[in-house]
Design an enzyme around this catalytic site. Sequence first.
Site, PDB file in Angstrom:
ATOM      1  N   LYS A  76       0.782  -1.116   0.000  1.00 26.68           N
ATOM      2  CA  LYS A  76       0.159   0.017  -0.143  1.00 26.68           C
ATOM      3  C   LYS A  76       0.919   1.239   0.036  1.00 26.68           C
ATOM      4  CE  LYS A  76      -3.686  -2.162   2.403  1.00 26.68           C
ATOM      5  NZ  LYS A  76      -4.766  -2.270   3.369  1.00 26.68           N
ATOM      6  N   ASP A 141       8.182 -12.769 -10.814  1.00 22.29           N
ATOM      7  CA  ASP A 141       7.601 -13.149 -12.145  1.00 22.29           C
ATOM      8  C   ASP A 141       8.309 -13.151 -13.512  1.00 22.29           C
ATOM      9  OD1 ASP A 141       5.541 -13.247 -10.195  1.00 22.29           O
ATOM     10  OD2 ASP A 141       4.864 -11.370 -10.685  1.00 22.29           O
TER      11      ASP A 141
HETATM   12  O1  F6P Z   1       4.587 -10.296  -8.481  1.00 18.85           O
HETATM   13  C1  F6P Z   1       4.931 -11.021  -7.661  1.00 18.85           C
HETATM   14  C2  F6P Z   1       3.801 -11.884  -6.850  1.00 18.85           C
HETATM   15  O2  F6P Z   1       4.406 -13.007  -5.892  1.00 18.85           O
HETATM   16  C3  F6P Z   1       2.914 -12.672  -8.200  1.00 18.85           C
HETATM   17  O3  F6P Z   1       3.341 -13.630  -8.715  1.00 18.85           O
HETATM   18  C4  F6P Z   1       1.606 -12.667  -7.263  1.00 18.85           C
HETATM   19  O4  F6P Z   1       0.707 -12.962  -8.161  1.00 18.85           O
HETATM   20  C5  F6P Z   1       1.633 -11.648  -6.476  1.00 18.85           C
HETATM   21  O5  F6P Z   1       2.953 -11.271  -6.433  1.00 18.85           O
HETATM   22  C6  F6P Z   1       1.032 -12.013  -4.925  1.00 18.85           C
HETATM   23  O6  F6P Z   1       1.105 -10.807  -4.340  1.00 18.85           O
HETATM   24  P1  F6P Z   1       0.520 -10.530  -2.871  1.00 18.85           P
HETATM   25  O7  F6P Z   1       1.825 -11.122  -1.873  1.00 18.85           O
HETATM   26  O8  F6P Z   1       0.152  -9.097  -2.590  1.00 18.85           O
HETATM   27  O9  F6P Z   1      -0.531 -11.523  -2.462  1.00 18.85           O
END
Ligand code: F6P
Length: 362
Positions: A76, A141
């Site tokens: 955030k 990613d």
């Molecule tokens: O961008 C990295 C990542 O781990 C993605 O592979 C995944 O969709 C996302 O972040 C998950 O985000 P969060 O930790 O906010 O759930």
Amino acid sequence: MKKLLLLTSGGDCPGLNGVIRAVVKAAEHDGNWQVYGSRRAYCGVLEKPNDIIHLTSEVVAGIHVRGGTILETVNKGNPTAFPAEIAGEQVFIDRSDELISIIKQLGFDAVINIGGDGSHRVSQHLFEHGLNIVGVPKTIDNDLYGTDYTIGFQTAVDTATEAIDRLIPTAQSHNRVIVTEVMGRDAGWICLHSAIAAGAEVALIPEIPYDIEAIKAKLTSRFDKGHGFANIVISEGAKPVAGGVVSKQSNELGYENPVLGGIAEQLASQIRVALDLDVRVTVLGHIQRGGTPNAFDRVLAAEFGVQAFELVKQGQFGFIPVSKDGEIKPISLKEATSEYRVIPLEHSLITSARAMGMCLGE
Ligand code: F6P
């Protein structure tokens, strides 16, 4: 002495601490810069500027082998859409100009932001509004445009590969189909690398909508031939040919993240209903973001950190070092954020996986 502010933003990944250490070491070696770190990215600068810490080689000693980030990070923290409560309502406000003036008032001459594509879009915006900023590419990613590799990707692939390696014997022992869901957002890099490395039967990626009929046919033929098990690796962003319903959730940078396990469960129940096979789902989730960075990511982190510091020294702001065809070179943040990097359909990873019958779709 000039002052440099360092921060890590967006999701964490293995290798972030290696960049921090490399920048601090290069700055100390140079002798003209002092490095500081903001805890919790821009949130820290806006809300707790007194918590900014002086980073010396003593502070960063040995951190390059640790996962996560000693500076912490936060989703955030987008200053262009910062969460606020106005008259009891949750809203998002643009605090970019305020952020830039705090950074300048604190005496910082430059900023290095270690982030993914969402963070670099923000950096480009701040650069256009007068901030001396340089980026560093990170994300498991591997979906940042302009670089062959981002920090954290290779370690995530190793983690996913090891997990699939462990799932294959249990699938075999119980005559099961195991569907393993990996991360990667809308790009199939982690999925295809780990599925090929582990020798999975099927790899389903966002770039190729999958055909459930082809998957059923492959499983039927495989079980008919006496191979009483199968491993399917599916990317969290994969989707079926006909569109399909996969729930997504928005994060604060405006991106839609897939709901963990959603697509894997959907596929597993389709297989169960159609083929009466024993199917289990494993969702690797955030385990792919943790752990000690592998040697590749440690080296990349050091190279990116040193190059980012060089860009700062040369006053080349609005740029980011990338790894392209074996070389580390700078490109503009504008270019790095001009597109989202999925696997091109003609890429050898896809042609190899297709040739082995792993990618079942169009
Ligand atoms: O961008 C990295 C990542 O781990 C993605 O592979 C995944 O969709 C996302 O972040 C998950 O985000 P969060 O930790 O906010 O759930």
